[in-house]
Design a protein around this motif. Sequence first.
Motif, mmCIF file in Angstrom:
data_model
loop_
_atom_site.group_PDB
_atom_site.id
_atom_site.type_symbol
_atom_site.label_atom_id
_atom_site.label_comp_id
_atom_site.label_asym_id
_atom_site.label_seq_id
_atom_site.Cartn_x
_atom_site.Cartn_y
_atom_site.Cartn_z
ATOM 1 N N SER A 87 0.022 -3.644 10.628
ATOM 2 C CA SER A 87 -0.514 -3.605 9.273
ATOM 3 C C SER A 87 0.536 -4.066 8.270
ATOM 4 C CB SER A 87 -0.951 -2.180 8.926
ATOM 5 O OG SER A 87 0.133 -1.289 9.075
ATOM 6 N N ARG A 108 1.950 2.273 5.227
ATOM 7 C CA ARG A 108 1.128 1.199 5.786
ATOM 8 C C ARG A 108 -0.253 1.148 5.151
ATOM 9 N NH1 ARG A 108 1.093 1.593 12.007
ATOM 10 N NH2 ARG A 108 0.566 3.763 11.671
ATOM 11 N N ASP A 109 -0.788 -0.049 5.042
ATOM 12 C CA ASP A 109 -2.148 -0.255 4.547
ATOM 13 C C ASP A 109 -3.124 -0.097 5.708
ATOM 14 O OD1 ASP A 109 -1.068 -0.885 2.099
ATOM 15 O OD2 ASP A 109 -1.234 -3.052 2.369
ATOM 16 N N ASP A 113 0.762 6.505 7.553
ATOM 17 C CA ASP A 113 2.148 6.258 7.159
ATOM 18 C C ASP A 113 3.089 6.910 8.166
ATOM 19 O OD1 ASP A 113 1.117 4.993 4.946
ATOM 20 O OD2 ASP A 113 1.390 6.709 3.617
#
Length: 184
Positions: A87, A108-109, A113
């Motif tokens: 990601s 993170r997208d 996380d």
Amino acid sequence: MEGSEWLSRALLTAGVVGGIMCALALMRWGWVRRARRQASIGSLPSVPSLPSVRDADVSNVEARYLGANRSGDWLDRIVVHGLGVPSAARVWVQAAAGHPVAGIWVVRDGAPDIFIAADEVVGARHDRAAASRAYGPGGVLVITWQHDADVDIGLRIPDAARAEAVRAAVNALADVPSTTGEVA
């Protein structure tokens, strides 16, 4: 003649769709089996609040999170706890000064996380591959940390100067001697 042509096209289309569905099912089966084999890897710790930009040693570095693998085997991707999901990401590195928690944040997208506490960090290096992804020499920043086993996470940072700043900050966090990073 038209009826048989239509039937053969329908059968061919069904065969192609069936083949694609079978391939997808086998890929899913492999992913699930890998996750079962990696069940001994514990859950990730909760992610503390991010340090402010002024407190962080390195902050808000744009990266591509490539995934995680067992240290030393870049083909052994770790898929449990969302570690296998590539990601877009942002990276922060914070030593203890000015913030109650020291460590590395990978925000993170579209994926969980990751927080790596300072006492779990082994070090960082530039390498050519991580998490089943290969690039040119020094194209990947690999951060090694201790989480039930040594784990490598791969980050692709487009700006070489920022990648080196992250590597140096991670190694300072881990008390690794300052060098320019080994390119494999």
